[in-house]
Design an enzyme around this catalytic site. Sequence first.
Site, PDB file in Angstrom:
ATOM      1  N   GLU A   1       0.938   0.235  -4.756  1.00 41.14           N
ATOM      2  CA  GLU A   1       0.363   1.784  -5.338  1.00 41.14           C
ATOM      3  C   GLU A   1       1.544   2.509  -5.674  1.00 41.14           C
ATOM      4  O   GLU A   1       2.342   2.721  -4.556  1.00 41.14           O
ATOM      5  CB  GLU A   1      -0.497   2.076  -4.231  1.00 41.14           C
ATOM      6  CG  GLU A   1      -1.690   1.403  -4.056  1.00 41.14           C
ATOM      7  CD  GLU A   1      -2.593   2.017  -3.067  1.00 41.14           C
ATOM      8  OE1 GLU A   1      -3.759   2.042  -3.022  1.00 41.14           O
ATOM      9  OE2 GLU A   1      -1.999   2.420  -1.844  1.00 41.14           O
TER      10      GLU A   1
ATOM     11  N   ASP B   1       0.841  -1.118  -0.144  1.00 44.77           N
ATOM     12  CA  ASP B   1       0.023   0.032  -0.163  1.00 44.77           C
ATOM     13  C   ASP B   1       0.763   1.177   0.187  1.00 44.77           C
ATOM     14  O   ASP B   1       2.065   1.199   0.739  1.00 44.77           O
ATOM     15  CB  ASP B   1      -1.135  -0.149   1.201  1.00 44.77           C
ATOM     16  CG  ASP B   1      -2.085   0.873   1.095  1.00 44.77           C
ATOM     17  OD1 ASP B   1      -3.043   0.482   0.331  1.00 44.77           O
ATOM     18  OD2 ASP B   1      -2.197   2.095   1.695  1.00 44.77           O
TER      19      ASP B   1
END
Length: 218
Positions: free
Chosen positions: A81, A52
């Site tokens: 991400e 993340d």
Amino acid sequence: YYYYRYNKDGRISDGSGCGNETASDMPMFKKFMIDSTEFWAKEYKLGGFRYDLMALHDIETMNQVDAALNAIDPNIVLYGEPWAAGSTGIGSGDQASVNNASRFTGIGMFSDRFRESTKGNNDGAGFGWVQGGGNASELARGLQGNILNTNNSIQQQVNYVTCHDNLALADKLRTCGIIEADLGKASVLANGLVLTSEGIRFMHGGEEILRSKPIYEN
């Protein structure tokens, strides 16, 4: 003052938008990240890892995570991400971000450009190509696996239209005025673009049955 990053004024850096950010550039936290990932891969035989807000981590650490997983099993998937949620304490040249894609080529990256050109913004009423708007040229580049409009590896680009955050695809389409009778067709169109694109194709569980995440007052 070791495992988290701090600003020069002594306040904790919050590039995650969640109150703090971990300091992957500190040697013992770097080791903690790599050792933990190795343990999960060996002990639990996990076949994939998603990081993340990967731009909060430095490129060197992410490359070492990639190397450690490859040594265990080259088929383990590693992606994340390629952005942060705000200003972060690590320099832009050291971030595992989309802008530095060529420096960590073994790691996949979500393509927010593909996502938004296909369906529009995550939670608003903005249109993408599926609803009759959006940026067609940006979508065309996304379909060709070209995340940066440059010759990056298509093995890095993760094409998708929705994930665990934000509105589910069906709810996003409803927000844009797509009527119930057309939800299935619009969903097939959106995911058809994903599945025929170059790169890594990602589908959120339940999209094929128009999964919804309604918010109830009670």
